[in-house]
Design an enzyme around this catalytic site. Structure first.
Site, mmCIF file in Angstrom:
data_model
loop_
_atom_site.group_PDB
_atom_site.id
_atom_site.type_symbol
_atom_site.label_atom_id
_atom_site.label_comp_id
_atom_site.label_asym_id
_atom_site.label_seq_id
_atom_site.Cartn_x
_atom_site.Cartn_y
_atom_site.Cartn_z
ATOM 1 N N GLY A 278 0.818 -1.211 0.000
ATOM 2 C CA GLY A 278 0.000 0.000 0.000
ATOM 3 C C GLY A 278 0.852 1.262 0.000
ATOM 4 O O GLY A 278 1.962 1.277 -0.531
ATOM 5 N N SER A 279 0.326 2.292 0.632
ATOM 6 C CA SER A 279 0.954 3.613 0.534
ATOM 7 C C SER A 279 2.382 3.669 1.053
ATOM 8 O O SER A 279 3.078 4.658 0.802
ATOM 9 C CB SER A 279 0.125 4.626 1.305
ATOM 10 O OG SER A 279 -1.202 4.590 0.869
ATOM 11 N N THR A 280 2.817 2.639 1.791
ATOM 12 C CA THR A 280 4.190 2.696 2.299
ATOM 13 C C THR A 280 5.196 2.674 1.153
ATOM 14 O O THR A 280 6.372 2.940 1.359
ATOM 15 C CB THR A 280 4.485 1.506 3.232
ATOM 16 O OG1 THR A 280 4.167 0.304 2.551
ATOM 17 C CG2 THR A 280 3.663 1.591 4.497
ATOM 18 N N MET A 281 4.724 2.372 -0.062
ATOM 19 C CA MET A 281 5.626 2.352 -1.213
ATOM 20 C C MET A 281 5.805 3.743 -1.831
ATOM 21 O O MET A 281 6.736 3.970 -2.604
ATOM 22 C CB MET A 281 5.064 1.416 -2.300
ATOM 23 C CG MET A 281 5.401 -0.034 -2.090
ATOM 24 S SD MET A 281 7.170 -0.314 -2.153
ATOM 25 C CE MET A 281 7.464 -0.861 -0.476
ATOM 26 N N LYS A 282 4.890 4.659 -1.513
ATOM 27 C CA LYS A 282 4.939 5.972 -2.170
ATOM 28 C C LYS A 282 6.289 6.670 -2.037
ATOM 29 O O LYS A 282 6.796 7.230 -3.022
ATOM 30 C CB LYS A 282 3.822 6.875 -1.646
ATOM 31 C CG LYS A 282 2.459 6.484 -2.183
ATOM 32 C CD LYS A 282 1.356 7.310 -1.534
ATOM 33 C CE LYS A 282 -0.004 6.767 -1.949
ATOM 34 N NZ LYS A 282 -1.078 7.274 -1.096
#
Lengths: 579, 100
Positions: free
Chosen positions: A301-305
């Site tokens: 999820g957003s932890t990859m942004k």
């Protein structure tokens, strides 16, 4: 008369032999021959065939004693015991020769912790000559059993492992089976080193069974090595405790937490819930046994942004202040629509991370090639097996860039389409914590300085760190990650869980990865809460508080000074020292 | 000649007796050393057991629950902690630089 009375001995007529001389000579010769025979036999025994007789003697009196090695201990980074062996005698019986005094048997059953009928059942077959009554008892109890003096009851020396940290460190340490073979965790991975090698020696025993002499060379046993892990048992305990509280509070299915030392890459703590007591393993389920932080992969999820943003910074496509238009909170990529949970207007790159805007991230990511993104993800360890020697360590999934369709490139920029384990996620974040270098996580304590692999420049890593700090600050998605005295930075992630072919509408996974203190990060902490179902499910609500508490306790244990002003509540009346 | 032989015979017998005795003595000592070795191994094992037990009494979990429930203590926070930093080069010095 007197003359004849005093006959000289040598001329005594009694001695005058009437027998022929050859007879006496024959006797002498025969005796000499006899002696010669004895001498010959002696020479045969002592000299010519000595080896044979020596061997025969030894076969009758010499015994080879096996000297068992002791199993090595597992200790934490400060030398605290995580696993150690203690003697635990096993009691067995020979039903054939047992005396059966009901009163004594009752006593015995009580000491063995079984009912009298259960004991009877074990002993009923008196054809048998060997029955285990109870394996690995506590030593005092076993002594009490033997003290009953029942005939036909014996003890066998065995060892069992004790795990003082219990369930908090269960997944790391693992356990051994009744034969002292490692079955899980470090006990399994380092089985060979921990077990050591048995030694042996030949001895001569007398008829009472006492050793009276050692024969030949002694082969000393090689005791198992002690294994010192990088785990800090205090950090481990706090992390486990906070994780457990969070999982219970949010009625989640499970959870994991990983604490990495940003300086050395060492694992300070790795805990999962549900867990188990490694020395009381009854009715264990796979759910409890699973070391989720290493073996379970999920969409990050957003932890990859931050990685997409870091790459764009590295390619000079954007600056942290570049404004990206995210209105109206939707973007269309080859027919598919990507939306933001809360629509925003124009956002700077800093704010894209702070508010976790999918649209903003996608707009930035689509300026890059799939190949560049793939390389970035690979360099931080996605799709690569972490270099920790554990059974079942997952590599996660990152498809080759050639197969990426545009929509996939877009979704991967915000963490859908690839999968990672929590440990991989923590490792990837060392990129920001170490000013642009990723470092391999280590499970064993090492004093050697570690060499990271540079992926992005120092300036860009710091720029992203600032964004992560903003995400945990006012207006960010992860304000619950804040902790007293220490500046933190991190990224939330909330991913729909996959079910079958699609995504489950109401099943989520809340994730938070972050670091502290933000100016010079000392630790990287990653938290994952699986299926929180008590109303809240955002990573910022369920995982960030665990992060906050874990950071607080870990930095305190490590003796790191707070980098933020705290209103002191210390009551001191000490007089200022003058220099 | 005869006297010399007798002397030698006595010497042989004495040496044989001494051999028997020294053999006996060796075995006795070996037995003693075995016994002591066994005892030492037992003590070593006991020592290990006690170490584990001591550790089990001092796990963070136990310490925390005792401190909180019995002694009404609370977890230290930076707000109630005074930090002292040591300036390098002055380590261990009597007047270590104290800074808040």
């Amino acid at each position: 008369m007197s003359g004849s009375r005093s006959v000289q001995f040598s001329t005594s007529p009694l001695l005058a032999s009437k027998t022929p001389v050859w007879r006496s000579k024959f006797i002498v010769a025969a005796m000499a021959l006899g002696f010669l025979g004895l001498v010959g036999r002696a020479a045969y025994v002592q000299v010519f065939n000595n080896d044979f007789f020596q061997r025969q003697g030894e076969v009758r009196y010499a015994r080879t004693l096996v000297m068992p090695p002791s199993r090595g201990k597992i200790i934490d980074r400060n030398g605290m015991l995580l696993a150690s062996s203690v003697p635990a005698p096993s009691i067995w019986a020979n039903p054939e020769e047992m005396e059966r005094d009901p009163a004594k048997l009752k006593e015995l059953a009580k000491l063995l912790g079984m009912s009298a009928s259960a004991l009877d059942k074990k002993l009923e077959d008196d054809d048998k000559t060997f029955v285990w009554l109870r394996r690995q008892m506590d030593e005092p109890d076993a002594k009490a059993v033997l003290a009953l003096g029942i005939k036909g009851i014996y003890s066998h020396k065995e060892y069992k492992r004790l795990y003082p940290e219990g369930e908090a460190a269960a997944h790391i340490v693992g356990f051994t089976n009744v034969e002292d073979q490692g079955q899980e965790g470090v006990e399994l991975v380092f089985q060979k080193a921990l077990a050591g090698k048995p030694g042996s020696r030949r001895v001569i025993k007398d008829r009472l069974g006492r050793v009276v002499e050692t024969v030949g060379d002694v082969l000393p046993p090689e005791d198992g090595r002690d294994i010192q892990l990088s785990i800090d048992s205090k950090v481990q305990f706090f992390a486990y405790q906070k994780l457990r509280e969070a999982v219970l509070e949010h009625k989640a299915k499970a959870g994991s937490v990983v604490v990495l030392d940003a300086h050395s890459g060492e694992l300070l703590a790795l805990a999962n819930y549900p867990s188990y007591q490694p020395d009381k393993r009854v009715n264990l389920s796979g759910e409890q046994l699973r070391n989720r932080a290493l073996t379970d992969t999920f969409e990050p999820g957003s932890t990859m942004k931050p990685f997409a943003i870091a790459l764009a910074l590295e390619k000079n496509l954007i600056r942290p202040e570049t404004v990206i238009q995210t209105a109206p909170g939707r973007i269309n990529i080859t027919g598919s629509t990507i939306t933001d949970a809360h629509p925003h207007g124009p956002l700077t790159v800093n704010e894209v991370i702070q508010k976790s805007s999918n649209v903003g991230t996608v707009k930035i990511a689509m300026q890059m090639t799939p190949r560049d993104m793939w390389e970035m993800f690979t360099e931080v360890g996605l799709g690569q097996k972490p270099n920790v020697p554990f059974p079942g360590v997952a590599a996660g999934r990152l498809r080759p860039y050639k197969t990426w369709r545009p929509i996939e490139q877009a979704t991967m920029s915000y963490g859908y389409g690839q999968s990672v384990s929590l440990l991989q996620l923590a490792r990837a974040y060392t990129l920001f914590a170490r000013d642009g270098e990723v470092v391999n996580p280590g499970l064993l304590k090492s004093d050697a300085p570690v060499q990271g692999v540079r992926v992005i420049s120092v300036a860009n890593a710091r720029a992203v760190r600032k964004m992560l700090n903003m995400a945990a600050g006012p207006g960010g998605t992860a304000q619950k990650a804040q902790t007293m005295g220490y500046s933190v930075g991190g990224k939330t992630g909330t991913a729909h869980k996959q079910e079958g072919k699609g995504y489950a509408g109401n099943k989520y996974r809340g994730v938070f990865v972050g670091m502290a203190p933000i100016e010079a990060p000392r630790i990287v902490v990653a938290v994952m809460i699986d299926e929180p179902s008590n109303g809240k499910y955002y990573g910022g609500d369920v995982a960030a508080p665990v992060f906050s508490e874990a950071v607080q306790q870990t930095l305190r244990v490590l003796g790191v000074q707070p980098d933020m002003a705290v209103k002191p509540q210390v009551v001191t009346q000490a007089v200022e020292e003058s220099f | 000649m005869m006297r010399l032989n007798v002397l030698l015979l006595v010497a042989v017998v004495l040496s044989a007796l001494a051999l028997v005795r020294s053999q006996y003595e060796t075995r006795r000592l070996v037995m003693a050393i075995e016994k002591v070795n066994k005892e030492s191994a037992l003590l070593e094992v006991e020592h290990q057991r006690l170490l584990v037990e001591r550790r089990a009494q001092a796990t963070p979990q136990r310490v925390q629950s005792l401190a909180q429930q019995k002694l009404q203590m609370r977890v230290a926070t930076p707000a109630i902690t005074q930090y002292v930093s040591m300036t390098p080069g002055n380590a261990g010095g009597a007047s270590g630089g104290v800074a808040k």
